[in-house]
Enzyme design. Sequence first.
Site, PDB file in Angstrom:
ATOM      1  N   ARG A  94      -1.323   6.842   9.570  1.00  0.00           N
ATOM      2  CA  ARG A  94      -1.511   6.321   8.209  1.00  0.00           C
ATOM      3  C   ARG A  94      -1.563   7.483   7.207  1.00  0.00           C
ATOM      4  O   ARG A  94      -1.237   8.615   7.531  1.00  0.00           O
ATOM      5  CB  ARG A  94      -2.792   5.488   8.159  1.00  0.00           C
ATOM      6  N   CYS A 136     -14.859  -3.002   0.311  1.00  0.00           N
ATOM      7  CA  CYS A 136     -13.475  -3.418   0.560  1.00  0.00           C
ATOM      8  C   CYS A 136     -13.149  -4.614  -0.334  1.00  0.00           C
ATOM      9  O   CYS A 136     -14.045  -5.228  -0.915  1.00  0.00           O
ATOM     10  CB  CYS A 136     -13.293  -3.775   2.030  1.00  0.00           C
ATOM     11  N   LYS A 185      -3.257   1.748  14.817  1.00  0.00           N
ATOM     12  CA  LYS A 185      -3.250   2.672  13.686  1.00  0.00           C
ATOM     13  C   LYS A 185      -3.861   4.010  14.080  1.00  0.00           C
ATOM     14  O   LYS A 185      -4.663   4.099  15.014  1.00  0.00           O
ATOM     15  CB  LYS A 185      -4.025   2.071  12.518  1.00  0.00           C
ATOM     16  N   LYS A 225      -5.443   7.702  12.246  1.00  0.00           N
ATOM     17  CA  LYS A 225      -5.903   8.255  10.968  1.00  0.00           C
ATOM     18  C   LYS A 225      -6.263   9.729  11.109  1.00  0.00           C
ATOM     19  O   LYS A 225      -6.939  10.121  12.062  1.00  0.00           O
ATOM     20  CB  LYS A 225      -7.106   7.449  10.458  1.00  0.00           C
ATOM     21  N   CYS A 269      -8.031 -11.131   1.405  1.00  0.00           N
ATOM     22  CA  CYS A 269      -8.019 -10.557   2.757  1.00  0.00           C
ATOM     23  C   CYS A 269      -8.210 -11.657   3.799  1.00  0.00           C
ATOM     24  O   CYS A 269      -9.208 -12.391   3.757  1.00  0.00           O
ATOM     25  CB  CYS A 269      -9.109  -9.512   2.915  1.00  0.00           C
ATOM     26  N   CYS A 300     -13.322  -1.196   6.699  1.00  0.00           N
ATOM     27  CA  CYS A 300     -12.413  -0.468   5.801  1.00  0.00           C
ATOM     28  C   CYS A 300     -13.154   0.430   4.812  1.00  0.00           C
ATOM     29  O   CYS A 300     -12.639   1.465   4.419  1.00  0.00           O
ATOM     30  CB  CYS A 300     -11.518  -1.453   5.050  1.00  0.00           C
ATOM     31  N   CYS A 340     -16.055  -7.877   6.576  1.00  0.00           N
ATOM     32  CA  CYS A 340     -15.889  -8.146   8.002  1.00  0.00           C
ATOM     33  C   CYS A 340     -16.209  -6.870   8.766  1.00  0.00           C
ATOM     34  O   CYS A 340     -16.406  -5.814   8.159  1.00  0.00           O
ATOM     35  CB  CYS A 340     -14.460  -8.628   8.299  1.00  0.00           C
ATOM     36  N   ARG A 345       0.857  -1.187   0.000  1.00  0.00           N
ATOM     37  CA  ARG A 345       0.000   0.000   0.000  1.00  0.00           C
ATOM     38  C   ARG A 345       0.890   1.234   0.000  1.00  0.00           C
ATOM     39  O   ARG A 345       1.819   1.336   0.803  1.00  0.00           O
ATOM     40  CB  ARG A 345      -0.896  -0.008   1.233  1.00  0.00           C
TER      41      ARG A 345
END
Length: 639
Positions: A199, A499, A281, A283, A505, A549, A545, A130
């Site tokens: 991120r 996603c 993470k 953001k 994934c 995302c 899930c 990514r």
Amino acid sequence: MTTSFRSPAGAATVFSSDQKILNALRSSRSVFLGRNVRGGVHSLPPSSSSSSSIQAVSTPEAAAKATTKRSKVEIIKEKSNFIRYPLNEELLTEAPNVNESAVQLIKFHGSYQQYNREERGGRSYSFMLRTKNPSGKVPNQLYLTMDDLADEFGIGTLRLTTRQTFQLHGVLKHNLKTVMSSIIRNMGSTLGACGDLNRNVLAPAAPYARKDYLFAQETADNVAALLSPQSGFYYDMWVDGERFMTAEPPEVVQARNDNSHGTNFVDSPEPIYGTQFLPRKFKIAVTVPTDNSVDLLTNDIGLVVVSDENGEPQGFNIYVGGGMGRTHRMESTFARIAEPLGYVPKEDILYAVKAIVVTQREHGRRDDRKYSRMKYLLSSWGIEKFRDVVEQYYGKKFEASRDLPEWEFKSYLGWHEQGDGAWFCGLHVDSGRVGGNMKKTLREVIEKYKLDVRITPNQNIVLCDIKSEWKRPITTVLAQAGLLQPEFVDPLNQTAMACPAFPLCPLAITEAERGIPSILKRVRAMFEKVGLEYDESVVVRVTGCPNGCARPYMAEVGLVGDGPNSYQVWLGGTPNQTQIARAFMDKVKIHDLEKVFEPLFYNWKLGRQAKESFGEFTTRMGFEKLKELIDSYEGSPNN
């Protein structure tokens, strides 16, 4: 007019208001203490309670004993020599994969280890890479490089993400260094695109020559630079220590090095992160008033440029505590939208952001990663305590937030004047997947006209700096490849997101990207059946899930995978992404979507108020009433 951010049914900004949950969160603040050999114990400002803090270790040689349980990932980070070991050794083995510790560390380098879950008789390992592109900016040279790498080392497609980056799937381990070094040497980076750190920083992708937009994008660049790792592990691993970095603005260097309020680890290669980096993470998004193309309230930090009457940027409203990830059937985990923290003048923004990040670094949970995002700290403490602690690291009081106009979702699809004599063209890409003839044609146009591009937070692409005389030939060739102007794209598709989910994934429970085309067609068929017009739409987002995302918890219709061919249905988001949805039904099988949604769409058409969106309608009606409508539905009289 002051913008209000609402949660339906009195839920404030979180799903779970269970007091026992909040008490449990409050009771587990202290996780471990770290000691810096050269600088003594890393201390909090005097008025903070050191007994209730989580303190990050600043040097790998002197990690102190844990006072309470730490997650396995915290120990891996501590022993890694700043995200190097054992990844550096694992990359040299003949095995097609890396071990568990290296799997965690390679995330910081911008990669996830994956395997094809649909293959039987063994695992075919590969890596997803990514990129990191603040504001979604992609120079011409980098786009062409990514296009080449996808064909030579990937699966022949590029994926545009919901955080304005590329994802390149299918890279084999023995090709990782070649691919990484190619990205680095061609004006790109994957550093920090994944892992427990800041991120990619979002900002509006539109290349408007306007002071506020330009300032928002410049701020996104500066925040990204401020919070970029400094210890060199990335360049050591992929380009043998050679640094490929542009000169940083002096204000970024000054803000990073400033330790006047106890924010930094003295003499550490990572002055902001230490050896432990962040608990999870992190953001950040930056935007301008009215423009919610960035899903501002889903971020840990949201920054809004505030300008004076002459259009000159003066400062920022700051929002904190957003986040999407949750776990099914665990009500102590929840999605949450950010709330106002205050206002700071523009010259202080880097210091304010750093203070918020340090607050999360010191106080975010490190024992259980399900509760390590900053939203849980906000929910535990409340905004007042959180503001008090941040102000100690900031060294000033936050001013009151400035009034803002209402938010709008802006897609930037179609042709728009930039304001500098050139044009930009926004192109819809279903689920962000660039492949086949579309990929070939985009490459030809971008290469021929030497265009820079930008990726939007809605997985679309913007071609920039187009001369007027190029518009007609570009439009023609793009249309031939299926890249149509927005008037020829179904409104449902224009706002939908999904996603990747299966097959790569590891977290996917059911389909998302591969399933959403048929879902949208079925929604359109339901619209037609109940008499809704073609230009009417709802925001549909699908994830495989509950990690969220594609930000399904902000959608009017969110479908969150909760079993094979099964979804948890979320309702109540709004078209401008300012209201969080709520869980409406569990375990809805994919073949039963019409049973749930046709009655709801019919009653929306029948009983909505003036200009009332579907999300607003479902909130006003309440879930009990909606379920009654489903149970009593006997079909649309239009058929």
